[in-house]
Scaffold this motif. Structure first.
Motif, PDB file in Angstrom:
ATOM      1  N   VAL A  94      -2.585  -1.851  -4.415  1.00  0.00           N
ATOM      2  CA  VAL A  94      -2.226  -1.303  -2.665  1.00  0.00           C
ATOM      3  C   VAL A  94      -2.499   0.229  -2.898  1.00  0.00           C
ATOM      4  CG1 VAL A  94      -2.604  -1.871  -0.342  1.00  0.00           C
ATOM      5  CG2 VAL A  94      -2.839  -3.674  -2.199  1.00  0.00           C
ATOM      6  N   VAL A  95      -2.611   0.692  -1.956  1.00  0.00           N
ATOM      7  CA  VAL A  95      -2.979   2.398  -2.011  1.00  0.00           C
ATOM      8  C   VAL A  95      -3.255   2.556  -0.826  1.00  0.00           C
ATOM      9  CG1 VAL A  95      -2.583   4.475  -2.796  1.00  0.00           C
ATOM     10  CG2 VAL A  95      -3.533   3.700  -4.661  1.00  0.00           C
ATOM     11  N   THR A  96      -2.239   2.756   0.308  1.00  0.00           N
ATOM     12  CA  THR A  96      -2.702   3.177   1.713  1.00  0.00           C
ATOM     13  C   THR A  96      -2.819   4.913   1.664  1.00  0.00           C
ATOM     14  OG1 THR A  96       0.081   2.793   2.871  1.00  0.00           O
ATOM     15  CG2 THR A  96      -1.131   1.194   2.243  1.00  0.00           C
ATOM     16  N   GLY A  97      -3.124   5.297   2.844  1.00  0.00           N
ATOM     17  CA  GLY A  97      -3.307   6.231   2.903  1.00  0.00           C
ATOM     18  C   GLY A  97      -4.251   7.512   1.609  1.00  0.00           C
ATOM     19  N   ALA A  98      -5.017   6.155   1.358  1.00  0.00           N
ATOM     20  CA  ALA A  98      -5.837   6.772  -0.031  1.00  0.00           C
ATOM     21  C   ALA A  98      -7.261   7.549   0.458  1.00  0.00           C
ATOM     22  CB  ALA A  98      -6.366   5.488  -0.511  1.00  0.00           C
TER      23      ALA A  98
ATOM     24  N   VAL B 159       0.818  -4.495  -7.120  1.00  0.00           N
ATOM     25  CA  VAL B 159       2.071  -3.019  -6.405  1.00  0.00           C
ATOM     26  C   VAL B 159       1.242  -2.761  -5.326  1.00  0.00           C
ATOM     27  CG1 VAL B 159       1.948  -0.411  -7.176  1.00  0.00           C
ATOM     28  CG2 VAL B 159       1.673  -2.264  -8.903  1.00  0.00           C
ATOM     29  N   LEU B 160       2.066  -2.076  -4.690  1.00  0.00           N
ATOM     30  CA  LEU B 160       1.862  -1.154  -3.284  1.00  0.00           C
ATOM     31  C   LEU B 160       2.630  -0.433  -3.505  1.00  0.00           C
ATOM     32  CD1 LEU B 160       1.365  -1.488  -0.422  1.00  0.00           C
ATOM     33  CD2 LEU B 160       3.832  -2.127   0.025  1.00  0.00           C
ATOM     34  N   VAL B 161       1.228   1.263  -3.195  1.00  0.00           N
ATOM     35  CA  VAL B 161       1.954   1.884  -3.390  1.00  0.00           C
ATOM     36  C   VAL B 161       1.829   2.145  -1.890  1.00  0.00           C
ATOM     37  CG1 VAL B 161       1.774   4.851  -3.493  1.00  0.00           C
ATOM     38  CG2 VAL B 161       1.716   3.014  -5.385  1.00  0.00           C
ATOM     39  N   ALA B 162       3.272   2.120  -0.771  1.00  0.00           N
ATOM     40  CA  ALA B 162       3.255   2.912   0.319  1.00  0.00           C
ATOM     41  C   ALA B 162       3.435   4.753   0.287  1.00  0.00           C
ATOM     42  CB  ALA B 162       4.892   2.279   0.794  1.00  0.00           C
TER      43      ALA B 162
ATOM     44  N   GLN C 178       6.137  -6.451   4.381  1.00  0.00           N
ATOM     45  CA  GLN C 178       6.386  -7.312   4.414  1.00  0.00           C
ATOM     46  C   GLN C 178       5.470  -7.911   4.464  1.00  0.00           C
ATOM     47  OE1 GLN C 178       7.709  -6.479   8.450  1.00  0.00           O
ATOM     48  NE2 GLN C 178       9.520  -7.113   7.957  1.00  0.00           N
ATOM     49  N   ALA C 179       4.408  -7.715   5.340  1.00  0.00           N
ATOM     50  CA  ALA C 179       2.877  -8.704   4.748  1.00  0.00           C
ATOM     51  C   ALA C 179       2.235  -8.550   2.902  1.00  0.00           C
ATOM     52  CB  ALA C 179       2.383  -8.099   5.301  1.00  0.00           C
ATOM     53  N   LEU C 180       2.912  -8.056   2.069  1.00  0.00           N
ATOM     54  CA  LEU C 180       2.198  -7.926   0.676  1.00  0.00           C
ATOM     55  C   LEU C 180       3.775  -8.846   0.200  1.00  0.00           C
ATOM     56  CD1 LEU C 180       0.197  -4.777   0.300  1.00  0.00           C
ATOM     57  CD2 LEU C 180      -0.221  -6.974   0.997  1.00  0.00           C
TER      58      LEU C 180
ATOM     59  N   GLY D 239       5.759 -11.742  -9.959  1.00  0.00           N
ATOM     60  CA  GLY D 239       6.199 -12.269 -11.832  1.00  0.00           C
ATOM     61  C   GLY D 239       6.936 -10.016 -11.644  1.00  0.00           C
ATOM     62  N   ALA D 240       6.263  -9.477 -10.929  1.00  0.00           N
ATOM     63  CA  ALA D 240       6.641  -7.941 -11.955  1.00  0.00           C
ATOM     64  C   ALA D 240       6.522  -6.960 -10.881  1.00  0.00           C
ATOM     65  CB  ALA D 240       5.499  -8.533 -13.028  1.00  0.00           C
ATOM     66  N   GLY D 241       6.623  -7.570  -9.587  1.00  0.00           N
ATOM     67  CA  GLY D 241       5.953  -6.766  -8.658  1.00  0.00           C
ATOM     68  C   GLY D 241       6.500  -5.642  -8.177  1.00  0.00           C
ATOM     69  N   THR D 242       5.312  -4.619  -7.934  1.00  0.00           N
ATOM     70  CA  THR D 242       6.183  -3.007  -7.563  1.00  0.00           C
ATOM     71  C   THR D 242       5.993  -2.844  -6.402  1.00  0.00           C
ATOM     72  OG1 THR D 242       6.174  -3.042 -10.139  1.00  0.00           O
ATOM     73  CG2 THR D 242       6.661  -0.470  -8.778  1.00  0.00           C
ATOM     74  N   VAL D 243       7.303  -1.704  -5.457  1.00  0.00           N
ATOM     75  CA  VAL D 243       6.615  -1.074  -4.324  1.00  0.00           C
ATOM     76  C   VAL D 243       7.157   0.005  -4.593  1.00  0.00           C
ATOM     77  CG1 VAL D 243       7.769  -1.328  -1.974  1.00  0.00           C
ATOM     78  CG2 VAL D 243       7.593  -3.372  -3.049  1.00  0.00           C
ATOM     79  N   VAL D 244       6.049   1.352  -3.540  1.00  0.00           N
ATOM     80  CA  VAL D 244       6.275   2.609  -4.400  1.00  0.00           C
ATOM     81  C   VAL D 244       6.266   3.047  -2.585  1.00  0.00           C
ATOM     82  CG1 VAL D 244       5.522   4.603  -4.722  1.00  0.00           C
ATOM     83  CG2 VAL D 244       5.445   2.747  -6.720  1.00  0.00           C
TER      84      VAL D 244
END
Length: 252
Positions: free
Chosen positions: A9-13, A81-84, A119-121, A129-134
């Motif tokens: 997920v990419v916000t501000g995309a 993956v979340l790219v905030a 928080q939501a994601l 099992g292998a998440g990433t927050v950017v």
């Protein structure tokens, strides 16, 4: 959307770093979910990617609307993956005369937008099992400069989220990566900051031979996200060669 393919997920995309990051992650094999308020922009980028045989979905979203963010999170079959990335700056007034409404607007999108989406994601990221927050912060989140008070405060907030979250998630399978760009020339950031004054926006980059590009930052994000799962890039600071610090820029 397949539950077998990794989802980013990419916000501000809709433009700039977000759009470039969506393209980079899609090329690396992720099903990219592009979110932003401007539906037409993200739909066009998603169509571009799917037309190239890549996996992409557009989802119009205002990250400052917590209820909408929750509905969005519930709609995803998985999230790896979340790219905030959603953020932005308004104005260059000193603290003495800065408009509190501008400060509030910057805080809501940069800080609370990052908080809402994280928080939501987070449950899905942990379940992967292998998440990433950017977290897309800025050098402004590490060093103050004149005329940047509201933006500096907001980006210090995003830095604080990344640093605190990394501590709190210790022992769980989620990495927290902070990307802190310096001078990046995109089509909208400086123009928006200068309230549509293109001439003032151009002055930001005047004489700087090679400011960073959105693609430079997207390349860094993609590289950090695709390291082996046991490798966490805590913080990556990127500046153009011409920028030694916030207040030290070589101009030709």
């Amino acid at each position: 959307m397949s539950t077998q393919q990794r989802v980013a997920v990419v916000t501000g995309a809709s433009s700039g770093i977000g759009a470039a990051t969506a393209r980079g992650l899609a090329a690396d094999g992720f099903h990219v979910v592009l979110t932003a308020r401007r539906a037409d922009r993200i739909e066009a980028i998603a169509a571009e990617l799917t037309g190239a045989g890549l996996a992409a979905t557009a989802y119009p979203l205002d990250v400052t609307d917590r209820d909408a963010v929750n509905v969005f999170a519930d709609s995803l079959p998985r999230c790896d993956v979340l790219v905030a990335n959603a953020g932005g700056a308004l104005g260059t007034e000193p603290v003495e005369t800065g408009d509190p409404e501008d400060w509030l607007s910057m805080y809501q999108v940069n800080v609370l937008g990052t908080l809402h989406t994280t928080q939501a994601l987070l449950p899905a990221l942990v379940a992967s099992g292998a998440g990433t927050v950017v977290v897309m912060s800025s050098t402004a989140g590490h060093q103050a400069y004149e005329g940047g008070g509201g933006y500096v405060a907001a980006k210090h907030g995003t830095h604080a989220i990344a640093a605190t979250l990394r501590l709190e998630l210790s022992g769980r399978p989620v990495r927290v990566i902070e990307i802190a760009p310096g001078m990046v020339k995109t089509e909208e950031f400086a123009v928006n900051r200068m309230r549509g004054n293109a001439a003032k926006a151009a002055e930001v980059y005047a004489g700087v031979a090679e400011p960073l590009t959105a693609e430079d930052i997207a390349d860094a994000v993609t590289w950090a996200v695709t390291r082996p799962r046991h490798v966490n890039i805590d913080l990556m600071v990127l500046r153009p060669l011409a920028q030694a610090a916030q207040h030290k820029v070589h101009r030709e």
